[in-house]
Design an enzyme around this catalytic site. Structure first.
Site, PDB file in Angstrom:
ATOM      1  N   ILE A  31       0.830  -1.217   0.000  1.00 59.90           N
ATOM      2  CA  ILE A  31       0.000   0.000   0.000  1.00 59.90           C
ATOM      3  C   ILE A  31       0.863   1.266   0.000  1.00 59.90           C
ATOM      4  CG2 ILE A  31      -0.226   0.363   2.506  1.00 59.90           C
ATOM      5  CD1 ILE A  31      -3.277   0.639   1.989  1.00 59.90           C
ATOM      6  N   HIS A  35       9.110  -9.069   0.903  1.00 64.81           N
ATOM      7  CA  HIS A  35       8.957  -7.910   0.031  1.00 64.81           C
ATOM      8  C   HIS A  35       9.683  -8.241  -1.272  1.00 64.81           C
ATOM      9  CE1 HIS A  35       7.927  -4.833   3.281  1.00 64.81           C
ATOM     10  NE2 HIS A  35       8.416  -5.827   4.008  1.00 64.81           N
ATOM     11  N   HIS A  70       6.158 -12.375   5.919  1.00 64.78           N
ATOM     12  CA  HIS A  70       5.998 -11.903   4.543  1.00 64.78           C
ATOM     13  C   HIS A  70       7.340 -11.613   3.919  1.00 64.78           C
ATOM     14  CE1 HIS A  70       5.826  -8.387   7.237  1.00 64.78           C
ATOM     15  NE2 HIS A  70       6.447  -7.715   6.275  1.00 64.78           N
ATOM     16  N   ASN A  76      11.713  -8.778   6.593  1.00 65.13           N
ATOM     17  CA  ASN A  76      11.997  -8.220   7.907  1.00 65.13           C
ATOM     18  C   ASN A  76      11.409  -9.166   8.947  1.00 65.13           C
ATOM     19  OD1 ASN A  76      13.021  -5.894   6.615  1.00 65.13           O
ATOM     20  ND2 ASN A  76      10.951  -5.065   6.449  1.00 65.13           N
ATOM     21  N   GLU A  92       7.003  -4.808  10.943  1.00 61.86           N
ATOM     22  CA  GLU A  92       5.859  -4.054  11.477  1.00 61.86           C
ATOM     23  C   GLU A  92       4.583  -4.889  11.515  1.00 61.86           C
ATOM     24  OE1 GLU A  92       5.744  -0.587   9.014  1.00 61.86           O
ATOM     25  OE2 GLU A  92       7.405   0.376  10.071  1.00 61.86           O
ATOM     26  N   VAL A  93       4.361  -5.685  10.488  1.00 61.02           N
ATOM     27  CA  VAL A  93       3.152  -6.506  10.453  1.00 61.02           C
ATOM     28  C   VAL A  93       3.525  -7.940  10.857  1.00 61.02           C
ATOM     29  CG1 VAL A  93       1.262  -7.376   9.041  1.00 61.02           C
ATOM     30  CG2 VAL A  93       2.152  -5.067   8.637  1.00 61.02           C
TER      31      VAL A  93
HETATM   32  P1  AMP Z   1       7.258  -4.863   7.429  1.00 66.40           P
HETATM   33  O1  AMP Z   1       7.863  -3.610   7.965  1.00 66.40           O
HETATM   34  O2  AMP Z   1       8.272  -5.784   6.803  1.00 66.40           O
HETATM   35  O3  AMP Z   1       6.396  -5.562   8.442  1.00 66.40           O
HETATM   36  O4  AMP Z   1       6.344  -4.429   6.207  1.00 66.40           O
HETATM   37  C1  AMP Z   1       4.970  -4.271   6.287  1.00 66.40           C
HETATM   38  C2  AMP Z   1       4.516  -3.693   4.964  1.00 66.40           C
HETATM   39  O5  AMP Z   1       3.116  -3.838   4.873  1.00 66.40           O
HETATM   40  C3  AMP Z   1       4.840  -2.215   4.771  1.00 66.40           C
HETATM   41  O6  AMP Z   1       5.653  -2.060   3.617  1.00 66.40           O
HETATM   42  C4  AMP Z   1       3.462  -1.573   4.590  1.00 66.40           C
HETATM   43  O7  AMP Z   1       3.450  -0.528   3.647  1.00 66.40           O
HETATM   44  C5  AMP Z   1       2.624  -2.751   4.130  1.00 66.40           C
HETATM   45  N1  AMP Z   1       1.196  -2.642   4.386  1.00 66.40           N
HETATM   46  C6  AMP Z   1       0.590  -2.303   5.556  1.00 66.40           C
HETATM   47  N2  AMP Z   1      -0.743  -2.359   5.420  1.00 66.40           N
HETATM   48  C7  AMP Z   1      -0.993  -2.761   4.150  1.00 66.40           C
HETATM   49  C8  AMP Z   1      -2.183  -3.005   3.409  1.00 66.40           C
HETATM   50  N3  AMP Z   1      -3.401  -2.858   3.952  1.00 66.40           N
HETATM   51  N4  AMP Z   1      -2.066  -3.399   2.107  1.00 66.40           N
HETATM   52  C9  AMP Z   1      -0.846  -3.551   1.548  1.00 66.40           C
HETATM   53  N5  AMP Z   1       0.315  -3.345   2.215  1.00 66.40           N
HETATM   54  C10 AMP Z   1       0.240  -2.945   3.483  1.00 66.40           C
END
Ligand code: AMP
Length: 116
Positions: free
Chosen positions: A33, A105, A103, A90, A98-99
Site C-alpha cells: 500500500i 517484500h 511476509h 523483515n 511491522e506486520v
Molecule cells: P514490514 O515492515 O516488513 O512488516 O512491512 C509491512 C509492509 O506492509 C509495509 O511495507 C506496509 O506498507 C505494508 N502494508 C501495511 N498495510 C498494508 C495493506 N493494507 N495493504 C498492503 N500493504 C500494506
C-alpha cells in the site's frame, strides 16, 4: 503468539481489500500500500505464522517449496526476473518487522542501491 487481528490476517480473511498479483491455495501476493520502489509486492503464506522462524516451524516442506516457487511465478508476472530485484523479509524487532505475519517484500522496477 500469532495475532489474528494483524492486517495481513484480515487481508487473508478478505476483511480488507488488496491489489492481488497472484494467489493460490498456499499463498497470496499483493501490492504494498506504500510502495518504496516502482515495484513493491508483498508475499504471504496462508498459514498463521508471525515471522520467518514461525513459518519454518509451522509449515511442511511442500508449503515452503510452493511459497518460494510462487515467488518465481510473481517475478515472471512482474517481468523482473531478468532485470533484477531484491527479496527482503523483515523479521522480529531487530529486523524492523511491522506486520506480524511472515511476509517477503519483492522490490524492483528500478536500480536499488547496495546494502552497506
Ligand atoms: P514490514 O515492515 O516488513 O512488516 O512491512 C509491512 C509492509 O506492509 C509495509 O511495507 C506496509 O506498507 C505494508 N502494508 C501495511 N498495510 C498494508 C495493506 N493494507 N495493504 C498492503 N500493504 C500494506
Amino acid at each position: 503468539m500469532y495475532d489474528e487481528n494483524n492486517i495481513f490476517a484480515k487481508i487473508l480473511r478478505k476483511e480488507i481489500p488488496c491489489n492481488i498479483v497472484y494467489e493460490d491455495d498456499t499463498s497470496l501476493f499483493f501490492y504494498d500500500i506504500n510502495p518504496l520502489f516502482k515495484i513493491h509486492v508483498l508475499g504471504i503464506p496462508k498459514i498463521a505464522c508471525k515471522d520467518y522462524s514461525d513459518f519454518i516451524e509451522k509449515s511442511d516442506p511442500s508449503l515452503r517449496s510452493q511459497f518460494f516457487e510462487n515467488i518465481k511465478i510473481v517475478l515472471d508476472k512482474l517481468d523482473i526476473s531478468k532485470s533484477g530485484f531484491r527479496l527482503v523479509s523483515n523479521s522480529g524487532t531487530d529486523g524492523g518487522q511491522e506486520v506480524p505475519h511472515f511476509h517477503v517484500h519483492i522490490l524492483g522496477g528500478e536500480k536499488i542501491s547496495a546494502i552497506k
